[in-house]
Write an enzyme that holds these catalytic residues in place. Sequence first.
Site, PDB file in Angstrom:
ATOM      1  N   ASP A  60      -0.126   1.185   5.616  1.00  0.00           N
ATOM      2  CA  ASP A  60      -0.673   0.790   4.588  1.00  0.00           C
ATOM      3  C   ASP A  60      -0.035   0.434   3.164  1.00  0.00           C
ATOM      4  O   ASP A  60      -0.432  -0.266   2.539  1.00  0.00           O
ATOM      5  CB  ASP A  60      -2.015   1.858   4.129  1.00  0.00           C
ATOM      6  CG  ASP A  60      -3.000   2.009   5.214  1.00  0.00           C
ATOM      7  OD1 ASP A  60      -3.185   2.884   5.816  1.00  0.00           O
ATOM      8  OD2 ASP A  60      -3.564   0.947   5.342  1.00  0.00           O
ATOM      9  N   HIS A  78       1.579  10.959   7.086  1.00  0.00           N
ATOM     10  CA  HIS A  78       0.658  10.462   8.198  1.00  0.00           C
ATOM     11  C   HIS A  78       0.688  11.878   8.656  1.00  0.00           C
ATOM     12  O   HIS A  78       1.514  12.696   8.915  1.00  0.00           O
ATOM     13  CB  HIS A  78       1.365   9.347   9.010  1.00  0.00           C
ATOM     14  CG  HIS A  78       0.371   8.878  10.037  1.00  0.00           C
ATOM     15  ND1 HIS A  78      -0.063   9.403  11.052  1.00  0.00           N
ATOM     16  CD2 HIS A  78      -0.259   7.620   9.697  1.00  0.00           C
ATOM     17  CE1 HIS A  78      -0.764   8.708  11.748  1.00  0.00           C
ATOM     18  NE2 HIS A  78      -0.949   7.386  11.035  1.00  0.00           N
TER      19      HIS A  78
END
Length: 431
Positions: free
Chosen positions: A366, A308
């Site tokens: 996700d 991320h």
Amino acid sequence: MARDTVTIIDNATGRRIELEVRRGTMGPPAMDISRLYRDFGFLTYDPGFQSTASCSSAITYIDGDKGILLYRGYPIEQLAEQSTFLEVAYLMLYGRLPNAEELDRFSRTIAKHTMIKESLKSFYQGFYHDAHPMASMVGVVGSLSAFYHDSTDIHDPASRELAALRLVAKMPTIAAGCYKYSIGEPFMYPRNDLSYCGNLLHMMFSVPTEDYVVDPVAEKALDMIFILHADHEQNASTATVRLAGSSGANPFACISSGITALWGPAHGGANEAVLKMLEEIGDASNIPKYIARAKDKNDPFRLMGFGHRVYKNYDPRAKIIRRMCHQVLEKFGDANDPLFELAMRLEEIALQDEYFIERKLYPNVDFYSGIIYKALGIPVNMFTVMFAIARTVGWVAQWMEMIAEPDQRIGRPRQIYTGHAQRDYVPLDQR
Ligand code: SDX
């Protein structure tokens, strides 16, 4: 008192400039470089915006090192546990939690806007049935700007609010339409007696020939996942909506641009890519091979659902979704779902690997969401559509915040030019 400034020195000439420091409620300070080019002749270079604050916002706060996510100051863990998606939508849009009467009125208002113009249904006919639902979403949501253009005055707060409410309300109806069209089933009208997520499940999975009862566990799971996906500061799709909106473009078209940006596998498309990756890995014995591929710079393969830009700690949303997996799989899937087992094994192995530890690559939101969507019977190609429904709340809240800024200006980044120096045109017969 020491001035709250920083000084930049051009070591080639000794020239210096003092820049104001801007500090928010929390988070890192920022040097205000808005006059750097005009007064000092330098641009800044930050192609992925790793160190660039494009705006100030009061909506969402992320601390990537501590794994903190706050919506209007409230921790995501508390909202996921105690709130509902529509209450979070109210919080996002109006900046505070509603009382019971306000929440009831807001819910009824959203329900009233869930229908789409009947003629819009023929728009779907332009797509092949096998069109990716995200392609249909981009087109159909963008086409709302054709229905609500003249009636949308972005400089009028009430008109902005109505556009925002319409978008939040209509996304599930449009999304369910994309799904129904892809399977050749009749569209189902929304029902005002159902919750936001109950309505979505009804419009996706009910048929005219029999009654459909919304399962409360599925409804609650979807509602919680939507809370987790509602907003996330200046991510790629939100930044896209802000940039599109900064020119004064129609808000429905701006949200369509957000859907476009979200679709990419590096962003919201990752949930679909994670499922495909897990299915490709197939068995825990293949994990080392895929981790080696993820580390190989010559191999474009990335471990989808890992890493991320901001979180250099565990994504707090991933922790919540991981816990929810067990409940949903027990009810709908196989508590020993091989894909979930594989995902947990992959996570365990990756988080022990020096490459991932060194780069602080943790599972993101996700990584597990697709496993829940799959257990709820949602097809893989609809996973990012689910993300888009939830993120519409954040997109419209951020769009409203931007448009209401008194000094709102069009976003227009500069560049470092690396092309040819000026040269003269060569006539064709001399080339
Ligand atoms: C979302 O921004 C948001 O807030 C997004 C989001 C939201 O709510 O809006 O949180 C939702 O988009 C989550 C992210 C979903 N995407 C994925 O899961 C796709 C896989 N992840 C990667 O593509 C990547 O981690 C990104 C895109 C998420 C982040 O990209 P960055 O910040 O540009 O990371 P990077 O390329 O600078 O990586 C740093 C290093 C690199 O190695 P080195 O060059 O230092 O040797 O880490 C490596 C990368 O190669 N790396 C990975 C990796 N992610 C980063 N290596 C293997 N697998 C990965 N997944």
